[in-house]
Design an enzyme around this catalytic site. Structure first.
Site, short mmCIF file in Angstrom:
data_model
loop_
_atom_site.label_atom_id
_atom_site.label_comp_id
_atom_site.label_asym_id
_atom_site.label_seq_id
_atom_site.Cartn_x
_atom_site.Cartn_y
_atom_site.Cartn_z
N LYS A 265 0.66 -1.19 0.01
CA LYS A 265 0.10 0.06 -0.02
C LYS A 265 0.93 1.20 -0.12
O LYS A 265 0.32 2.39 0.20
CB LYS A 265 -1.11 -0.16 1.35
N LYS B 259 2.76 2.23 2.13
CA LYS B 259 2.66 2.79 3.42
C LYS B 259 3.67 2.08 4.44
O LYS B 259 3.95 0.90 4.23
CB LYS B 259 1.28 2.60 4.35
#
Ligand code: C2G
Length: 132
Positions: free
Chosen positions: A44, A46
């Site tokens: 993601k 992240k």
């Protein structure tokens, strides 16, 4: 028994997460959280401050959360919904429309996000202020 599920990274747990979890739990009787693993976070794009194990321990201490399962990929949601007999899928409305394909399997609810707070903002503040 109405089963609710939601997914996320839930890093640096803050009031926005808590309000989402509270409203999700209030939509049913049992709340399952699909917690993004560290590997999935990388997918993601992240990175979380706390590891999956630490984020899981923190979430499990939240009264609204009944069960935490690992979120390993984007594709597992349909299987999770079937496996846990989920009635309602809940996400913050920054995801509005993204998960409408799940309407074939359960109710899909997007809840208003809590403005003015985010894990990335917290990290930026800490890193720029040098944590003082
Ligand atoms: N959230 C919120 N208000 C905020 C911040 C987050 O309501 N101020 C909600 C998000 O909308 C999401 C949940 O809290 O429903 C978790 O947020 P994140 O940890 O940022 O999750 P995200 O990275 O969006 O991952 O497959 C779904 C993804 O795993 C969701």
């Amino acid at each position: 028994m109405k089963i609710v599920i939601t997914y996320g990274t839930f890093d640096l747990l803050h009031v926005g997460h808590i309000r989402l979890l509270r409203r999700a739990k209030q939509s049913g009787d049992k709340l399952i959280v699909g917690l993004s693993t560290d590997d999935f976070n990388r997918l993601k794009h992240k990175s979380s401050f706390f590891s999956y194990e630490q984020r899981k321990e923190i979430l499990e201490a939240v009264e609204y959360v009944d069960k935490v399962i690992p979120e390993n990929n984007w594709e597992q949601k349909v299987d999770d919904i079937k496996k846990f007999n989920v009635d309602i899928f809940v996400m913050g409305d920054d995801w509005e429309g993204e998960f409408d394909f799940l309407k074939e399997f359960c109710q899909v609810v997007y809840l208003p996000r809590t403005e003015g707070v985010s894990s990335s903002q917290i990290k930026e503040t800490i890193y720029t202020d040098g944590g003082k």
